[in-house]
Design an enzyme around this catalytic site. Structure first.
Site, PDB file in Angstrom:
ATOM      1  N   ASP A  30     -12.861 -31.318 -20.140  1.00  0.00           N
ATOM      2  CA  ASP A  30     -14.006 -32.225 -20.311  1.00  0.00           C
ATOM      3  C   ASP A  30     -14.561 -32.017 -21.721  1.00  0.00           C
ATOM      4  OD1 ASP A  30     -16.713 -33.389 -20.119  1.00  0.00           O
ATOM      5  OD2 ASP A  30     -16.297 -33.495 -17.974  1.00  0.00           O
ATOM      6  N   ILE A  31     -14.813 -33.110 -22.447  1.00  0.00           N
ATOM      7  CA  ILE A  31     -15.297 -32.962 -23.832  1.00  0.00           C
ATOM      8  C   ILE A  31     -16.813 -32.743 -23.898  1.00  0.00           C
ATOM      9  CG2 ILE A  31     -13.402 -34.057 -25.104  1.00  0.00           C
ATOM     10  CD1 ILE A  31     -15.138 -36.647 -25.102  1.00  0.00           C
ATOM     11  N   GLN A  93     -21.807 -40.749 -10.749  1.00  0.00           N
ATOM     12  CA  GLN A  93     -20.436 -40.994 -11.226  1.00  0.00           C
ATOM     13  C   GLN A  93     -20.500 -41.892 -12.461  1.00  0.00           C
ATOM     14  OE1 GLN A  93     -17.689 -42.801  -8.388  1.00  0.00           O
ATOM     15  NE2 GLN A  93     -15.920 -42.461  -9.729  1.00  0.00           N
ATOM     16  N   HIS A  99     -11.859 -38.376 -10.169  1.00  0.00           N
ATOM     17  CA  HIS A  99     -11.626 -37.112 -10.894  1.00  0.00           C
ATOM     18  C   HIS A  99     -12.323 -35.971 -10.186  1.00  0.00           C
ATOM     19  CE1 HIS A  99     -15.098 -39.179 -12.681  1.00  0.00           C
ATOM     20  NE2 HIS A  99     -15.636 -37.986 -12.892  1.00  0.00           N
ATOM     21  N   HIS A 101     -13.853 -32.321 -10.804  1.00  0.00           N
ATOM     22  CA  HIS A 101     -14.316 -31.387 -11.841  1.00  0.00           C
ATOM     23  C   HIS A 101     -14.036 -29.958 -11.382  1.00  0.00           C
ATOM     24  CE1 HIS A 101     -17.243 -34.068 -14.080  1.00  0.00           C
ATOM     25  NE2 HIS A 101     -17.212 -34.736 -12.951  1.00  0.00           N
TER      26      HIS A 101
HETATM   27  P1  AMP Z   1     -18.625 -38.108 -13.650  1.00  0.00           P
HETATM   28  O1  AMP Z   1     -20.116 -38.111 -13.837  1.00  0.00           O
HETATM   29  O2  AMP Z   1     -18.211 -37.246 -12.490  1.00  0.00           O
HETATM   30  O3  AMP Z   1     -18.050 -39.498 -13.605  1.00  0.00           O
HETATM   31  O4  AMP Z   1     -18.074 -37.359 -14.916  1.00  0.00           O
HETATM   32  C1  AMP Z   1     -17.376 -37.962 -15.960  1.00  0.00           C
HETATM   33  C2  AMP Z   1     -16.982 -36.846 -16.895  1.00  0.00           C
HETATM   34  O5  AMP Z   1     -16.017 -37.348 -17.805  1.00  0.00           O
HETATM   35  C3  AMP Z   1     -18.141 -36.268 -17.723  1.00  0.00           C
HETATM   36  O6  AMP Z   1     -18.269 -34.878 -17.463  1.00  0.00           O
HETATM   37  C4  AMP Z   1     -17.708 -36.559 -19.159  1.00  0.00           C
HETATM   38  O7  AMP Z   1     -18.068 -35.529 -20.042  1.00  0.00           O
HETATM   39  C5  AMP Z   1     -16.208 -36.696 -19.027  1.00  0.00           C
HETATM   40  N1  AMP Z   1     -15.560 -37.506 -20.049  1.00  0.00           N
HETATM   41  C6  AMP Z   1     -15.862 -38.780 -20.393  1.00  0.00           C
HETATM   42  N2  AMP Z   1     -15.024 -39.213 -21.358  1.00  0.00           N
HETATM   43  C7  AMP Z   1     -14.174 -38.186 -21.618  1.00  0.00           C
HETATM   44  C8  AMP Z   1     -13.079 -38.016 -22.511  1.00  0.00           C
HETATM   45  N3  AMP Z   1     -12.684 -38.986 -23.337  1.00  0.00           N
HETATM   46  N4  AMP Z   1     -12.419 -36.830 -22.514  1.00  0.00           N
HETATM   47  C9  AMP Z   1     -12.805 -35.849 -21.671  1.00  0.00           C
HETATM   48  N5  AMP Z   1     -13.832 -35.943 -20.810  1.00  0.00           N
HETATM   49  C10 AMP Z   1     -14.510 -37.105 -20.778  1.00  0.00           C
END
Ligand code: AMP
Ligand code: ZN
Length: 139
Positions: A30-31, A93, A99, A101
Site C-alpha cells: 500500500d502506498i 471502501q 482487496h 489489507h
Molecule cells: P480501501 O479503503 O479498503 O478501499 O483501501 C484502499 C487502499 O488502496 C488504501 O489503503 C490506499 O492507500 C490504497 N491504494 C490506492 N491506490 C494505490 C496504489 N496506486 N498503489 C498502492 N496502494 C494504493
C-alpha cells in the site's frame, strides 16, 4: 475493468511494489502504509467486493494472504497483523476492486482504531432475532 486502478496495476499500466503474484492473485505494498509492510492482496479477476467475488478468487486471495503473513512475520517481526477488508462506500471502501489489507503492528505503533471498540453487551432477544433472520436467508 477499464477505469479500475487495481486492474491497471495488475496489467502494469500503473507501477506498484509487487510482493507476490500467481495465476489468480496479485499482492503489492500500500502506498499509504499505516505501518511498515501494509500489503494489499487482490484477485486478478475484477470483482467489487465480498458480495460479488467468486469462490475461486476468494480462496486464492486468502491462501496467498497466509503465505504473505508468514513472510511478513519472518522479515518484519510484527507483534501482530490485522487482516481487514471493507465492503461499501459507507464503511470506507475507496477502491472498488476486492482487496484484503494486511496491516502489521509493532511494539511502538498504536492499535488500529478499527481493531478496538468498547465491549457493550447487546440485547440478547434482539441478537436472537437477528440470528434467526440471517439463518433463514442462508437456506
Ligand atoms: P480501501 O479503503 O479498503 O478501499 O483501501 C484502499 C487502499 O488502496 C488504501 O489503503 C490506499 O492507500 C490504497 N491504494 C490506492 N491506490 C494505490 C496504489 N496506486 N498503489 C498502492 N496502494 C494504493
Ligand atoms: Zn479492478
Amino acid at each position: 475493468m477499464d477505469n479500475c486502478i487495481f486492474c491497471k496495476i495488475i496489467k502494469g499500466e500503473i507501477p506498484s511494489f509487487k510482493v507476490y503474484e500467481d495465476e489468480l492473485v496479485y499482492a503489492f505494498e500500500d502506498i499509504n502504509p499505516i505501518t511498515e509492510g501494509h500489503t494489499l492482496i487482490i484477485p486478478k479477476k475484477h470483482s467489487q467486493d465480498l458480495w460479488e467475488i467468486e469462490a475461486e478468487s476468494l480462496t486464492a486471495v486468502h491462501l496467498a494472504s497466509k503465505k504473505i503473513m508468514d513472510a511478513i512475520k519472518k522479515v518484519l517481526k510484527p507483534t501482530g497483523v490485522v487482516a481487514m477488508q471493507l465492503n461499501g462506500k459507507s464503511v470506507g471502501q475507496a477502491v472498488f476492486h476486492y482487496h484484503l489489507h494486511l496491516m502489521p503492528r509493532y511494539e511502538d505503533t498504536p492499535p488500529l482504531p478499527v481493531a478496538r471498540w468498547e465491549l457493550t453487551p447487546g440485547n440478547m432477544d434482539k441478537i436472537r432475532e437477528t440470528t434467526e433472520k440471517i439463518k433463514a436467508a442462508l437456506r
